[in-house]
Scaffold this motif. Structure first.
Motif, short mmCIF file in Angstrom:
data_model
loop_
_atom_site.label_atom_id
_atom_site.label_comp_id
_atom_site.label_asym_id
_atom_site.label_seq_id
_atom_site.Cartn_x
_atom_site.Cartn_y
_atom_site.Cartn_z
N PHE A 27 0.74 -1.22 -0.09
CA PHE A 27 0.09 0.00 0.03
C PHE A 27 0.75 1.24 0.00
CE2 PHE A 27 -2.67 -3.27 1.68
CZ PHE A 27 -3.86 -2.91 1.09
N GLY A 28 0.68 2.20 -0.96
CA GLY A 28 1.31 3.29 -1.08
C GLY A 28 0.19 4.41 -0.76
N HIS A 29 0.66 5.63 0.08
CA HIS A 29 -0.23 6.51 0.72
C HIS A 29 0.08 7.63 -0.37
CE1 HIS A 29 3.16 8.84 2.45
NE2 HIS A 29 3.77 7.92 2.66
N MET A 37 -2.99 5.56 7.28
CA MET A 37 -4.44 6.04 6.63
C MET A 37 -4.80 4.69 6.08
SD MET A 37 -5.29 9.27 6.51
CE MET A 37 -6.08 9.65 4.82
N TRP A 38 -4.27 3.56 5.82
CA TRP A 38 -4.69 2.43 5.44
C TRP A 38 -5.40 1.58 6.54
CZ3 TRP A 38 -5.44 2.23 0.50
CH2 TRP A 38 -4.49 3.10 -0.52
N HIS A 39 -5.48 1.91 7.80
CA HIS A 39 -5.77 0.97 8.86
C HIS A 39 -7.27 0.33 8.57
CE1 HIS A 39 -8.49 3.60 11.07
NE2 HIS A 39 -8.08 4.83 10.57
N ARG A 40 -8.09 1.13 8.03
CA ARG A 40 -9.45 0.72 7.86
C ARG A 40 -9.51 -0.64 6.69
NH1 ARG A 40 -9.98 5.93 8.73
NH2 ARG A 40 -11.51 6.84 10.23
N PHE A 45 -7.28 -8.30 5.17
CA PHE A 45 -6.43 -8.97 4.35
C PHE A 45 -5.23 -9.62 4.97
CE2 PHE A 45 -7.80 -5.53 1.41
CZ PHE A 45 -8.37 -6.63 0.30
N LEU A 46 -5.19 -9.55 6.34
CA LEU A 46 -4.17 -10.02 7.24
C LEU A 46 -4.07 -11.43 7.14
CD1 LEU A 46 -4.13 -7.30 10.05
CD2 LEU A 46 -2.64 -7.36 8.07
N GLU A 47 -5.02 -12.36 7.19
CA GLU A 47 -4.93 -13.46 7.37
C GLU A 47 -4.96 -14.21 5.92
OE1 GLU A 47 -8.33 -15.44 9.40
OE2 GLU A 47 -7.83 -14.39 11.18
N THR A 48 -5.07 -13.56 4.70
CA THR A 48 -5.09 -14.17 3.59
C THR A 48 -3.78 -13.66 2.48
OG1 THR A 48 -6.65 -12.42 2.74
CG2 THR A 48 -7.45 -14.37 3.42
N HIS A 49 -3.16 -12.65 3.11
CA HIS A 49 -1.98 -11.88 2.40
C HIS A 49 -1.02 -11.54 3.13
CE1 HIS A 49 -5.46 -11.36 -0.42
NE2 HIS A 49 -4.46 -11.24 -1.23
N CYS A 50 0.07 -11.31 2.58
CA CYS A 50 1.38 -10.45 3.32
C CYS A 50 1.16 -8.86 2.83
CB CYS A 50 2.70 -10.89 2.72
SG CYS A 50 4.14 -10.17 3.34
N VAL A 51 0.87 -8.33 3.79
CA VAL A 51 0.52 -7.01 3.75
C VAL A 51 1.85 -5.89 4.18
CG1 VAL A 51 -0.81 -4.89 4.84
CG2 VAL A 51 -1.87 -7.15 4.42
N VAL A 52 2.21 -5.07 3.05
CA VAL A 52 3.51 -4.52 3.10
C VAL A 52 2.94 -2.88 3.18
CG1 VAL A 52 5.57 -3.68 2.05
CG2 VAL A 52 4.78 -6.12 2.12
N LEU A 53 3.39 -2.15 4.46
CA LEU A 53 3.04 -0.81 4.47
C LEU A 53 4.49 -0.02 4.63
CD1 LEU A 53 0.50 -1.02 7.26
CD2 LEU A 53 0.07 -0.65 4.71
N PHE A 54 4.45 1.36 4.07
CA PHE A 54 5.66 2.24 4.08
C PHE A 54 5.34 3.59 4.19
CE2 PHE A 54 4.77 1.87 -0.40
CZ PHE A 54 5.15 2.91 -0.92
N ASP A 55 6.26 4.32 4.42
CA ASP A 55 6.05 5.88 4.46
C ASP A 55 7.17 6.34 3.46
OD1 ASP A 55 4.17 6.16 6.34
OD2 ASP A 55 5.52 5.88 8.07
N TYR A 56 6.67 7.21 2.53
CA TYR A 56 7.71 8.06 1.61
C TYR A 56 8.61 9.00 2.64
CZ TYR A 56 4.84 6.54 -2.22
OH TYR A 56 4.37 5.59 -3.32
N VAL A 57 9.59 9.09 2.36
CA VAL A 57 10.70 9.89 3.05
C VAL A 57 10.16 11.20 3.14
CG1 VAL A 57 12.88 10.71 3.33
CG2 VAL A 57 12.70 8.57 2.37
N TYR A 252 -10.69 10.13 -0.58
CA TYR A 252 -10.30 9.10 -0.14
C TYR A 252 -11.02 7.84 0.47
CZ TYR A 252 -7.07 12.98 0.80
OH TYR A 252 -5.93 13.76 0.82
N ALA A 253 -11.12 7.13 -0.70
CA ALA A 253 -12.07 6.00 -0.68
C ALA A 253 -11.52 5.02 0.84
CB ALA A 253 -11.99 5.17 -1.85
N HIS A 254 -10.21 4.90 0.82
CA HIS A 254 -9.79 4.12 1.95
C HIS A 254 -10.20 4.56 3.47
CE1 HIS A 254 -6.97 6.98 0.70
NE2 HIS A 254 -5.95 6.61 1.82
N VAL A 255 -10.57 5.96 3.36
CA VAL A 255 -11.20 6.42 4.80
C VAL A 255 -12.58 6.39 4.75
CG1 VAL A 255 -10.97 8.51 6.11
CG2 VAL A 255 -9.01 7.97 4.87
N SER A 256 -13.25 7.16 3.72
CA SER A 256 -14.79 7.41 3.66
C SER A 256 -15.54 5.88 3.23
CB SER A 256 -15.02 8.42 2.96
OG SER A 256 -14.75 8.28 1.48
#
Length: 269
Positions: A27-29, A37-40, A45-57, A252-256
């Protein structure tokens, strides 16, 4: 993991959640935000996928000391960071979900390393924000963008406070705009100013034909940052792409509208 890989993981505050043997969701913010911002969206997906999160510098919990104005003077610098994270973790078969400017960053990364990507999901993405009167409607005149950048340069925090409600597009749920504002306010101001120019003055249209990764384009019917004609343009210029218009307002679909977005991601991941 090598010392260089450790440094990259720390630089971008990378988190890997779930089983690394399962399909990868990365997920890229968007601008002024961070991975939280992706917490919702990530929970289902935590049981079915490997979830990778990161922050841009310069965003979230990234290592601000790694910020280099010349490296991040174009979206290519951010795309290079994404590729370095992928290589540091040894990832492949990635479904990359990119919100807003991350959509084009993810596309650039997929052009550079097509073997690592299985799917792109572009949420409210735009290849160019400024209108081209002869052939493209990006939603903003150059004067509009100049005024936006001037407002960010002169008073970023004031801009963030005034724009968060309009960007979120949920007047009946003011707490969502407050959440967005808190992300904006937590971003380094100097980074935010440069990232705004890099974002809103970019023109990624010439790169679209180079994308070979299957792409799902997710749009709102009422998003003034990436209006519907922008999504239609992406669909028409990204081979093998599909446009999905969700019933939510704002950027912001991932929020609303997280449940709708989860369904979209699950349909391709």
């Amino acid at each position: 993991m090598t010392h260089t890989a450790d440094r990259i993981i720390q630089r971008n505050a990378v988190q890997v959640l779930g089983d690394r043997e399962k399909p990868v969701l990365m997920f890229g913010h968007g601008y002024g935000c961070g991975q939280t911002m992706w917490h919702r969206v990530i929970q289902p997906f935590l049981e079915t996928h490997c979830v990778v999160l990161f922050d841009y510098v310069g965003s979230g919990r990234s290592d601000l000391s790694a910020y280099d104005r010349s490296r991040y003077d174009s979206l290519h610098g951010y795309a290079t960071d994404v590729v370095e994270v992928i290589d540091s973790l040894g990832l492949s078969g990635i479904t990359f979900v990119g919100h807003s400017v991350s959509g084009m960053i993810g596309a650039l990364a997929a052009i550079e390393r097509p073997d690592a990507f299985a799917q792109l999901v572009l949420v409210g993405a735009s290849p160019r924000y400024v209108d081209d009167p002869t052939e493209y409607a990006g939603g903003f005149s150059r004067e509009d963008v100049d005024q936006l950048l001037d407002a960010i340069d002169s008073n970023y925090l004031g801009w963030a406070e005034s724009m968060a409600p309009a960007l979120m597009g949920t007047p009946d749920r003011p707490e969502l705009a407050d959440e967005l504002h808190s992300h904006f306010a937590g971003t380094n101001v100097d980074v935010a100013k440069q990232f705004a120019r890099v974002t809103f003055l970019s023109d990624m249209r010439r790169y679209l034909p180079l994308v070979t990764t299957p792409t799902l384009i997710v749009q709102s019917p009422n998003d003034f940052i990436a209006p519907l004609p922008v999504g239609e343009y992406l669909r028409d210029h990204l081979a093998g792409s599909e446009l999905k218009v969700l019933e939510f307002n704002g950027h912001y679909a991932h929020v609303s509208s997280p449940d709708e977005l989860v369904s979209c991601i699950a349909s391709v991941a």
